[in-house]
Write a protein that holds these residues in place. Structure first.
Motif, PDB file in Angstrom:
ATOM      1  N   GLN A  85       0.806  -1.220   0.000  1.00  0.00           N
ATOM      2  CA  GLN A  85       0.000   0.000   0.000  1.00  0.00           C
ATOM      3  C   GLN A  85       0.838   1.269   0.000  1.00  0.00           C
ATOM      4  N   THR A  86       2.141   1.135  -0.091  1.00  0.00           N
ATOM      5  CA  THR A  86       2.999   2.311  -0.152  1.00  0.00           C
ATOM      6  C   THR A  86       4.096   2.075  -1.172  1.00  0.00           C
ATOM      7  N   ASN A  90       9.190   4.975   0.099  1.00  0.00           N
ATOM      8  CA  ASN A  90       8.675   5.262   1.438  1.00  0.00           C
ATOM      9  C   ASN A  90       8.987   4.113   2.393  1.00  0.00           C
ATOM     10  N   SER A 133       3.160  12.274   1.701  1.00  0.00           N
ATOM     11  CA  SER A 133       1.814  11.827   2.045  1.00  0.00           C
ATOM     12  C   SER A 133       1.896  10.538   2.857  1.00  0.00           C
ATOM     13  N   MET A 134       0.940  10.343   3.767  1.00  0.00           N
ATOM     14  CA  MET A 134       0.938   9.160   4.623  1.00  0.00           C
ATOM     15  C   MET A 134      -0.350   8.368   4.394  1.00  0.00           C
ATOM     16  N   ASN A 135      -0.225   7.060   4.308  1.00  0.00           N
ATOM     17  CA  ASN A 135      -1.402   6.198   4.208  1.00  0.00           C
ATOM     18  C   ASN A 135      -1.234   5.029   5.171  1.00  0.00           C
ATOM     19  N   LEU A 136      -2.153   4.062   5.107  1.00  0.00           N
ATOM     20  CA  LEU A 136      -2.108   2.929   6.030  1.00  0.00           C
ATOM     21  C   LEU A 136      -0.822   2.131   5.853  1.00  0.00           C
ATOM     22  N   ASP A 138       2.082   3.253   4.998  1.00  0.00           N
ATOM     23  CA  ASP A 138       3.168   3.983   5.650  1.00  0.00           C
ATOM     24  C   ASP A 138       3.150   3.762   7.163  1.00  0.00           C
TER      25      ASP A 138
END
Length: 274
Positions: A85-86, A90, A133-136, A138
């Protein structure tokens, strides 16, 4: 000598990146980890038989192995699942944040460590170029960095108190058992396990050489402080970038070369200086 040994093992950790990346074109990630740890476990057990080294299974060894395995398993699991998911950049940057977490958790902060860590972080940023940007994915990778920091700290503590070879082998066995459901969970096909040249080379690098590197790490952590181990391991992304550039033809621009040079400078200052 232990610091130099750790630095050399980091070259192997770096080599696992292009090797694994090539293998994942054929086999799902967790199934690959199962094969990697299974091969490593068999090799370590063979070494015990040949050398007739006693495998300790007293309560202290088993408890230490269980705790260190929890951190090691969470590190690999969160890193692998989070990578879905990243971005790879990252993931590389966030994983390397254990360089910061180890001295913070242990409260071993001095001027030289702070300076070296700051230089390493700048180098990592230039090398991998993560986005902001940050997501799950990350967040999971950030959790992986905490888990790897916990593993490094546990090894420093337990490798000096219990039989280190036994601590090593019980971790390998536990990791293999924990990844046993992976092929079923990932619904891996039989063709994914075909012994192609790419898969065999990747398993040779990760299952054989990386297992040897892990053994060296456990030995060295009886002598080297955990915060210096973390800083030495920060050079892994630099080696991975160089080896991917050489073997996989991936691009490495001037910013990447400068970043990797800063990482190695930080290692020299923090782990070998003073």
């Amino acid at each position: 000598m232990p610091r130099l040994a750790l630095l050399l093992t980091t070259v192997i950790w770096g080599a696992t990146f292009p090797a694994t990346k090539a293998a994942l074109e054929q086999i799902p990630p967790l199934s690959f980890l199962l094969l990697r740890f299974l091969i490593g476990t068999l090799l370590v057990l063979l070494w015990f038989v040949i050398c007739r080294h006693r495998l300790h299974h007293d309560r202290a060894v088993l408890e230490a192995s269980a705790l260190t395995t929890v951190f090691l398993f969470l590190g690999y699991l969160l890193q692998t699942v989070g990578l879905r998911q990243t971005s790879a950049s990252n993931s590389a940057f966030l994983t390397a944040l254990y360089v910061i977490f180890v001295p913070m958790i242990l409260m071993r902060i001095d001027r030289r460590v702070v300076s070296a860590t700051a230089i390493a972080m700048v180098g990592l940023w230039l090398l991998v170029k993560p986005d902001t940007s940050m997501n799950l994915g990350d967040l999971m990778t950030l959790g992986c960095a905490v888990a790897f920091a916990g593993h490094i700290i546990c090894l420093e503590r337990f490798a000096r108190k219990v039989d280190a070879p036994s601590l090593f082998v019980w971790q390998m066995v536990a990791m293999t058992v924990l990844f046993l459901p992976a092929p079923w969970w990932e619904e891996a096909t039989r063709s994914a396990f075909s012994p192609t040249a790419v898969l065999l080379v990747a398993l040779g690098v990760t299952g054989v050489f990386a297992t040897l590197a892990f053994a060296v790490q456990i030995w060295a952590q009886r002598l080297v402080p955990a915060q210096q181990v973390a800083l030495l391991f920060a050079s892994e992304p630099a080696y991975a970038a160089w080896l991917s550039w050489y073997f996989l033809g991936e691009t490495l621009d001037m910013q990447g070369w400068i970043g990797s040079a800063l990482i190695l400078l930080a290692v020299m200052i923090g782990a070998f200086g003073g």
